[in-house]
Design a protein around this motif. Structure first.
Motif, mmCIF file in Angstrom:
data_model
loop_
_atom_site.group_PDB
_atom_site.id
_atom_site.type_symbol
_atom_site.label_atom_id
_atom_site.label_comp_id
_atom_site.label_asym_id
_atom_site.label_seq_id
_atom_site.Cartn_x
_atom_site.Cartn_y
_atom_site.Cartn_z
ATOM 1 N N SER A 97 -9.963 8.323 4.023
ATOM 2 C CA SER A 97 -10.734 8.085 2.794
ATOM 3 C C SER A 97 -9.995 7.122 1.868
ATOM 4 O O SER A 97 -10.598 6.208 1.298
ATOM 5 C CB SER A 97 -11.006 9.413 2.080
ATOM 6 O OG SER A 97 -9.784 10.051 1.729
ATOM 7 N N ALA A 98 -8.675 7.304 1.723
ATOM 8 C CA ALA A 98 -7.888 6.377 0.896
ATOM 9 C C ALA A 98 -7.882 4.989 1.525
ATOM 10 O O ALA A 98 -8.006 3.984 0.820
ATOM 11 C CB ALA A 98 -6.463 6.899 0.749
ATOM 12 N N ARG A 99 -7.753 4.923 2.844
ATOM 13 C CA ARG A 99 -7.730 3.635 3.529
ATOM 14 C C ARG A 99 -9.035 2.879 3.320
ATOM 15 O O ARG A 99 -9.026 1.682 3.014
ATOM 16 C CB ARG A 99 -7.472 3.839 5.017
ATOM 17 C CG ARG A 99 -7.365 2.530 5.805
ATOM 18 C CD ARG A 99 -7.124 2.775 7.286
ATOM 19 N NE ARG A 99 -8.272 3.385 7.931
ATOM 20 C CZ ARG A 99 -8.271 4.604 8.479
ATOM 21 N NH1 ARG A 99 -7.171 5.335 8.440
ATOM 22 N NH2 ARG A 99 -9.346 5.096 9.055
ATOM 23 N N ASP A 100 -10.147 3.571 3.471
ATOM 24 C CA ASP A 100 -11.454 2.914 3.309
ATOM 25 C C ASP A 100 -11.627 2.363 1.895
ATOM 26 O O ASP A 100 -12.173 1.267 1.700
ATOM 27 C CB ASP A 100 -12.581 3.897 3.632
ATOM 28 C CG ASP A 100 -12.628 4.254 5.110
ATOM 29 O OD1 ASP A 100 -11.972 3.552 5.916
ATOM 30 O OD2 ASP A 100 -13.298 5.243 5.463
ATOM 31 N N HIS A 101 -11.148 3.112 0.902
ATOM 32 C CA HIS A 101 -11.255 2.663 -0.492
ATOM 33 C C HIS A 101 -10.390 1.421 -0.719
ATOM 34 O O HIS A 101 -10.834 0.454 -1.357
ATOM 35 C CB HIS A 101 -10.810 3.793 -1.433
ATOM 36 C CG HIS A 101 -10.836 3.419 -2.880
ATOM 37 N ND1 HIS A 101 -12.014 3.270 -3.595
ATOM 38 C CD2 HIS A 101 -9.823 3.136 -3.755
ATOM 39 C CE1 HIS A 101 -11.730 2.919 -4.841
ATOM 40 N NE2 HIS A 101 -10.415 2.831 -4.959
ATOM 41 N N ILE A 102 -9.175 1.424 -0.184
ATOM 42 C CA ILE A 102 -8.258 0.297 -0.346
ATOM 43 C C ILE A 102 -8.786 -0.934 0.373
ATOM 44 O O ILE A 102 -8.729 -2.060 -0.156
ATOM 45 C CB ILE A 102 -6.847 0.689 0.164
ATOM 46 C CG1 ILE A 102 -6.213 1.678 -0.825
ATOM 47 C CG2 ILE A 102 -5.965 -0.537 0.360
ATOM 48 C CD1 ILE A 102 -4.927 2.314 -0.340
ATOM 49 N N ILE A 103 -9.326 -0.752 1.571
ATOM 50 C CA ILE A 103 -9.905 -1.874 2.325
ATOM 51 C C ILE A 103 -11.032 -2.523 1.528
ATOM 52 O O ILE A 103 -11.136 -3.754 1.450
ATOM 53 C CB ILE A 103 -10.422 -1.391 3.698
ATOM 54 C CG1 ILE A 103 -9.244 -1.092 4.634
ATOM 55 C CG2 ILE A 103 -11.357 -2.417 4.336
ATOM 56 C CD1 ILE A 103 -9.658 -0.412 5.927
ATOM 57 N N GLU A 104 -11.878 -1.715 0.914
ATOM 58 C CA GLU A 104 -13.012 -2.242 0.151
ATOM 59 C C GLU A 104 -12.538 -2.992 -1.094
ATOM 60 O O GLU A 104 -13.067 -4.063 -1.432
ATOM 61 C CB GLU A 104 -13.953 -1.099 -0.243
ATOM 62 C CG GLU A 104 -15.343 -1.551 -0.673
ATOM 63 C CD GLU A 104 -16.079 -2.336 0.413
ATOM 64 O OE1 GLU A 104 -16.780 -3.313 0.055
ATOM 65 O OE2 GLU A 104 -15.940 -2.000 1.613
ATOM 66 N N LYS A 105 -11.522 -2.451 -1.779
ATOM 67 C CA LYS A 105 -10.968 -3.127 -2.953
ATOM 68 C C LYS A 105 -10.356 -4.481 -2.575
ATOM 69 O O LYS A 105 -10.499 -5.469 -3.307
ATOM 70 C CB LYS A 105 -9.909 -2.243 -3.618
ATOM 71 C CG LYS A 105 -10.467 -1.091 -4.432
ATOM 72 C CD LYS A 105 -11.170 -1.608 -5.684
ATOM 73 C CE LYS A 105 -11.689 -0.469 -6.539
ATOM 74 N NZ LYS A 105 -12.456 -0.973 -7.710
ATOM 75 N N ALA A 106 -9.672 -4.519 -1.442
ATOM 76 C CA ALA A 106 -9.057 -5.767 -0.969
ATOM 77 C C ALA A 106 -10.131 -6.799 -0.656
ATOM 78 O O ALA A 106 -10.010 -7.982 -1.000
ATOM 79 C CB ALA A 106 -8.204 -5.490 0.265
#
Length: 367
Positions: free
Chosen positions: A333-342
């Motif tokens: 869940s944290a990874r998906d959020h960070i990927i989207e922000k990037a």
């Protein structure tokens, strides 16, 4: 009629440091594709061209011999023959060639734009590097405009030049969406790896690939590493891999054409570098929605914000790097959020249209 239209356009000769298609070459080709209907471009490379290296449909000048005098002389002849309105150098070595030519010409003047893809000399401490740094600052007064490709370099260049010399501008690098490409070797690696980590870079001291290899001592057999690129440190990096008994988990793939189109194969993209200008390959990974782990250094922390758009680790700290790689694959869940922000960051601040428009305005202003 088309030929006459091209000949009436302002002429821009683009000078590169090598014939290899790396960051500066990718940027200049993107500018060429976006502005070739407005400006008449030609290119100069300091080596003989090959189909695996720099190539485009514009006129190409080159030096068959790569020694400094031969490159200087061939570039001088190209400038006198083609008579450009603007000469644009991509990189420090290319700028040196143009500076030497400009010093040798008394009766022909052109506008000189120097695009800095990482102000490398400012990060080096050896005596010869310090001397080169002094010469660089002194000769930058021959330049009309210095373009920095990232905010970190822009601040550093203004600090170094202290308002003396050329105008300094910021035109951020821009990237376009990468079309994924199939590669049978990576396909096989992907199938035999629970987690595949990738780096794409020149195998040179600056990129510090040794630190990434050392990090794999702290990762279990679920993690494999693929290294795409070539360079002077290839043999020493292969020996390090062998000495650490990691040869079954670390794979050297050499240079691959359009390497960024292969990023989709990895679970984590890593850049363990000592310094950067503004690394295109990280922007391409972020735009490909692949999580990035990178060293917390000049030129990188501008785009990778720890636990916001990626994961940062202290440069040279192999153990912390291994922990960040684990973080990048462990919490979905944290990874998906960070990927989207990037992804959103690249679209908003590093898109190709903004970059091309910036150069269009620059060319017109110096003319």
């Amino acid at each position: 009629m088309k030929t006459l239209a091209v000949e009436s356009m302002p002429k821009i000769l683009v000078v590169h440091s090598s014939g290899i298609k790396s960051g500066g070459e990718v940027i200049s080709l993107s500018i060429y594709q976006g502005l070739k209907d407005t400006f008449n471009f030609a290119f100069f490379i300091p080596c003989s061209p090959s189909k695996d290296q720099f190539s485009c449909s514009a006129q190409l000048f080159y030096s068959k011999n790569e020694n400094l005098f031969a490159v200087f002389w061939n570039l001088r002849q190209a400038i006198l023959q083609w008579r450009p309105d603007i000469v644009q150098a991509h990189g420090t070595r290319a700028a040196l060639f143009v500076k030497l030519v400009k010093l040798s010409l008394r009766h022909y003047h052109f506008k000189f734009i120097y695009t800095v893809h990482g102000f490398h000399l400012a990060h080096k401490k050896h005596l010869l590097d310090r001397i080169a740094f002094f010469i660089e600052k002194l000769t930058n007064r021959l330049v009309d405009v210095i373009v920095c490709v990232g905010q970190d370099d822009y601040r550093l260049m203004n600090k170094v030049m202290k308002g003396r010399g050329p105008k300094i501008m910021l035109i951020k690098n821009g990237v376009i969406s990468i079309r994924p490409r199939h590669d049978k070797d990576l396909e096989q690696l992907r199938q035999h790896s629970k987690y595949l980590v990738m780096t794409i870079c020149r195998l040179h001291y600056q990129k510090n690939v040794a630190n990434l290899i050392e990090a794999f001592q702290f990762l279990d057999n679920n993690f494999n590493l693929v290294i795409i690129g070539d360079g002077p440190q290839l043999s020493s990096l292969q020996r390090l891999t062998h000495d650490l008994k990691l040869s079954e988990r670390i794979f050297f793939e050499g240079n691959k054409p359009d390497a960024s189109s292969l990023i989709h194969y990895c679970d984590v993209f890593c850049l363990s570098t000592h310094w950067e200008g503004l690394p295109l390959v990280l922007l391409e990974a972020m735009l490909s929605k692949v999580p990035v782990v990178a060293s917390n250094v000049h030129g990188v922390r501008e785009i990778v914000r720890d636990n916001v758009t990626g994961w940062l680790f202290k440069a040279d700290d192999a153990q912390e790097l291994s922990h960040k790689i684990i973080q990048a694959v462990s919490d979905s869940s944290a990874r998906d959020h960070i990927i989207e922000k990037a992804y959103e960051l690249v679209l908003a601040e590093y898109n190709i249209e903004q970059m091309i428009d910036g150069y269009k305005k620059l060319y017109k202003s110096v003319l």
